[in-house]
Write an enzyme that holds these catalytic residues in place. Structure first.
Site, PDB file in Angstrom:
ATOM      1  N   ASP A 116       0.816  -1.132   0.136  1.00  0.00           N
ATOM      2  CA  ASP A 116      -0.029  -0.121  -0.085  1.00  0.00           C
ATOM      3  C   ASP A 116       0.642   1.319   0.020  1.00  0.00           C
ATOM      4  O   ASP A 116       1.840   1.314   0.727  1.00  0.00           O
ATOM      5  CB  ASP A 116      -0.910   0.000   1.411  1.00  0.00           C
ATOM      6  N   ASN A 125     -12.880  -2.755   2.771  1.00  0.00           N
ATOM      7  CA  ASN A 125     -13.878  -1.583   2.962  1.00  0.00           C
ATOM      8  C   ASN A 125     -14.981  -1.880   1.701  1.00  0.00           C
ATOM      9  O   ASN A 125     -14.344  -1.884   0.622  1.00  0.00           O
ATOM     10  CB  ASN A 125     -13.159  -0.364   3.063  1.00  0.00           C
ATOM     11  N   HIS A 129     -10.479  -4.688  -2.830  1.00  0.00           N
ATOM     12  CA  HIS A 129      -9.282  -5.327  -2.421  1.00  0.00           C
ATOM     13  C   HIS A 129      -9.303  -5.474  -0.889  1.00  0.00           C
ATOM     14  O   HIS A 129     -10.129  -5.038  -0.252  1.00  0.00           O
ATOM     15  CB  HIS A 129      -8.195  -4.144  -2.840  1.00  0.00           C
ATOM     16  N   HIS A 176      -7.224  -5.668   2.551  1.00  0.00           N
ATOM     17  CA  HIS A 176      -5.916  -4.940   3.283  1.00  0.00           C
ATOM     18  C   HIS A 176      -5.351  -5.930   4.092  1.00  0.00           C
ATOM     19  O   HIS A 176      -6.448  -6.743   5.057  1.00  0.00           O
ATOM     20  CB  HIS A 176      -6.364  -3.774   3.945  1.00  0.00           C
TER      21      HIS A 176
HETATM   22  P1  AMP Z   1      -9.734   1.678   0.394  1.00  0.00           P
HETATM   23  O1  AMP Z   1     -10.049   2.982   1.238  1.00  0.00           O
HETATM   24  O2  AMP Z   1     -10.226   0.458   1.325  1.00  0.00           O
HETATM   25  O3  AMP Z   1     -10.419   1.909  -0.991  1.00  0.00           O
HETATM   26  O4  AMP Z   1      -8.349   1.698   0.329  1.00  0.00           O
HETATM   27  C1  AMP Z   1      -7.586   1.890  -0.752  1.00  0.00           C
HETATM   28  C2  AMP Z   1      -6.054   1.964  -0.517  1.00  0.00           C
HETATM   29  O5  AMP Z   1      -5.587   1.937  -1.669  1.00  0.00           O
HETATM   30  C3  AMP Z   1      -5.584   3.005   0.234  1.00  0.00           C
HETATM   31  O6  AMP Z   1      -4.973   2.259   1.808  1.00  0.00           O
HETATM   32  C4  AMP Z   1      -4.298   3.705  -0.243  1.00  0.00           C
HETATM   33  O7  AMP Z   1      -3.318   4.037   0.480  1.00  0.00           O
HETATM   34  C5  AMP Z   1      -4.223   2.570  -1.464  1.00  0.00           C
HETATM   35  N1  AMP Z   1      -3.482   3.154  -2.484  1.00  0.00           N
HETATM   36  C6  AMP Z   1      -4.206   4.073  -3.304  1.00  0.00           C
HETATM   37  N2  AMP Z   1      -3.584   4.290  -4.461  1.00  0.00           N
HETATM   38  C7  AMP Z   1      -2.394   3.375  -4.473  1.00  0.00           C
HETATM   39  C8  AMP Z   1      -1.512   2.863  -5.356  1.00  0.00           C
HETATM   40  N3  AMP Z   1      -1.094   3.782  -6.564  1.00  0.00           N
HETATM   41  N4  AMP Z   1      -0.561   1.952  -5.080  1.00  0.00           N
HETATM   42  C9  AMP Z   1      -0.747   1.266  -3.903  1.00  0.00           C
HETATM   43  N5  AMP Z   1      -1.741   1.577  -2.853  1.00  0.00           N
HETATM   44  C10 AMP Z   1      -2.682   2.695  -3.303  1.00  0.00           C
END
Ligand code: AMP
Ligand code: ZN
Length: 144
Positions: A33, A89, A102, A104
């Site tokens: 992440d 989420n 996705h 986490h």
């Molecule tokens: P969510 O809030 O559950 O949709 O989580 C989205 C996650 O994606 C967050 O923890 C972000 O930090 C992560 N994220 C967003 N863009 C990227 C990226 N380009 N590479 C890796 N992680 C990302």
């Protein structure tokens, strides 16, 4: 393969924008992440675009789930964590910011800054039984 041309995770899956991968399978990738809740935080991302966990084909969900124990062991061992959270989420209201399902995996330490646990509600009367009835009815499909 389903792909959304505007989706950042589809772009990552297809190599159009960079990411740091820790595991790749035919159906999923696991990446670091970019803004970790706790350092070592990874994301398991299905290669196919599905908005939310409720949209995942069961076989794909089973595949993602099958990766969780090994990835969790690796993350926890790599950062020396005391535990971890597995979090999905679903929907903006639940904190989903990327509309490509996705999962986490977040390593946890007793002194990390994460505010947990969540607050809890209490049921009154037969609310819990009614709620269970409604969920079971949904699981069993619409009444004729
Ligand atoms: P969510 O809030 O559950 O949709 O989580 C989205 C996650 O994606 C967050 O923890 C972000 O930090 C992560 N994220 C967003 N863009 C990227 C990226 N380009 N590479 C890796 N992680 C990302
Ligand atoms: Zn996508």
């Amino acid at each position: 393969m389903s792909r959304d041309p505007h989706c950042i995770f589809c772009k990552i899956v297809h190599g159009d924008i960079p990411s740091v991968s820790v595991l790749e399978t035919d159906q999923a990738i696991a990446i670091m992440d970019v803004n970790p809740v706790v350092k070592g935080h990874i994301l398991i991302i299905p290669r196919d675009h599905h908005s939310q966990v409720r949209d995942l084909p069961e076989e794909l969900a089973a595949h993602l789930g099958s990766l969780v124990p090994r990835l969790t062991r690796a993350v926890v061992a790599a950062v020396g964590a005391e535990g971890s959270n597995l979090i999905i989420n679903s929907g903006q209201v639940a904190g989903q910011t990327v509309d490509h399902c996705h999962w986490h995996i977040i390593p946890r330490f007793s002194d990390d800054p994460v505010d947990w646990p969540w607050p809890h509600e209490e049921y009154s009367g037969d609310e819990k039984a009614q709620m269970a009835f409604r969920i079971t009815r949904e699981l069993n499909g619409p009444a004729d």
